[in-house]
Enzyme design. Structure first.
Site, PDB file in Angstrom:
ATOM      1  N   LYS A  51       0.806  -1.218   0.000  1.00  0.00           N
ATOM      2  CA  LYS A  51       0.000   0.000   0.000  1.00  0.00           C
ATOM      3  C   LYS A  51       0.845   1.277   0.000  1.00  0.00           C
ATOM      4  CE  LYS A  51      -4.486  -1.150   0.285  1.00  0.00           C
ATOM      5  NZ  LYS A  51      -5.550  -0.544  -0.544  1.00  0.00           N
ATOM      6  N   SER A 301       0.801  -9.485  -0.173  1.00  0.00           N
ATOM      7  CA  SER A 301       0.466  -8.057  -0.101  1.00  0.00           C
ATOM      8  C   SER A 301       0.879  -7.380   1.183  1.00  0.00           C
ATOM      9  CB  SER A 301      -1.037  -7.873  -0.326  1.00  0.00           C
ATOM     10  OG  SER A 301      -1.779  -8.707   0.559  1.00  0.00           O
TER      11      SER A 301
END
Length: 313
Positions: A51, A301
């Site tokens: 992110k 992720s």
């Protein structure tokens, strides 16, 4: 729509501020998954999540006048950490509106970076953030439904293909769609033949249902071990990109999300969030099958999780 050129520009803009995380072969997982297994270890990124890429690209695209107003974000945790990191790096005020179910480790990380944290119910986050924009003039940094965010996340796809040129398939987790759409654009800009497949929680399979319907479908909120993947509707900017560039989206049950997290930590010796393991769970569950010679890169992720939580699965 976001293009491969936009992703390339994002990589040029944010590259010096990031780790180029490694692509690692995990041969211990290959018999169970039926393919040659590689992982893109974004759990080893500076904020332990991909992110940061989108947050930095968005923040660095703002003018000094915009940044001076301060920024606000809504997040389940990792986007908030990325925004807080970017804001600290640029010396600006940040406020992060988190879901009230966000793990303590993510809340503490955001506060530790100097950002203010506000907690609220999942579907109330946007309204609270908008009220802060209206009251204080903050600049909103979206978690996924934004072209600069998508392009930033897409730099993962560029790196995977450059690090593993003969990759056949890339699998990524799916929530609002920023990661999977960006990776598909970035990766296919480097290698048009590569396939990109997303995996989402079966309890909130918003992309599977939306792709079947041919339009964005909103679902009721749900709880999942994959706490980072609970968006209830595909992003407006993301959905057409997923339709155009992503080859397939599959869903994973809670049972197999847990099995995958255990499998990745016990056999792969990798510490990652359950949301990161969801793609491996989809393969273990038989939702998708590969050939033994195929080189498949699973994008991990994030790694913002407690070891005690993984041990409890």
């Amino acid at each position: 729509m976001v293009t491969a050129q936009d992703v390339a520009l994002a990589k040029e803009r944010i590259g010096k501020y990031l780790h180029e995380t490694p692509v690692i072969r995990l041969q211990n997982l290959e018999e169970a998954l039926g393919c040659q297994v590689y992982v893109k270890a974004e759990n080893m990124q500076k904020t332990h999540s991909f992110k940061l890429r989108g947050a930095l690209n968005k923040a660095l695209s703002l003018t000094p006048e915009q940044l001076a107003k301060g920024v606000v974000a809504v997040s389940s945790g990792n986007h908030g950490i990325g925004v807080a990191y970017a804001a600290k790096m640029l010396g600006v005020k940040a406020t992060v509106v988190l879901t009230d179910t966000a793990p303590e480790i993510k809340i503490n990380e955001i506060k530790g970076l100097g950002a203010e944290v506000l907690l609220c119910e999942l579907n109330s986050r946007q309204a609270l953030a908008q009220s802060l924009v209206d009251k204080y003039g903050y600049i909103f940094i979206p978690p996924y439904d934004d072209e600069a965010i998508i392009a930033g996340q897409g730099t993962c796809g560029v790196e995977i293909v450059r690090q593993l040129p003969n990759v056949d398939v890339i699998m990524t987790p799916v929530s609002g769609g920023g990661l999977v759409s960006g990776v598909a654009i970035g990766a296919k800009g480097e290698k048009p033949s590569v396939k990109v497949i997303g995996a989402e929680p079966a309890v909130v399979a918003r992309y599977s249902k939306s792709l079947e319907a041919g339009e964005r479908v909103g679902l009721p909120k749900a709880a999942s071990l994959a706490d980072a993947l609970l968006v209830t509707q595909p992003g407006q900017a993301n959905f057409p990109l997923v339709q155009k560039y992503v080859d397939q989206v599959v869903s994973t049950s809670e049972e197999y999300i847990a099995k995958a997290a255990r499998f990745l930590s016990s056999e792969g010796k990798i510490i990652a969030e359950p949301a990161s393991s969801i793609t491996i769970g989809a393969v273990l569950e038989g939702k998708i099958r590969f050939e033994p010679q195929q080189k498949v890169c699973f994008l991990l992720s994030g790694g913002n999780t407690e070891l005690s939580f993984l041990a409890s699965l």
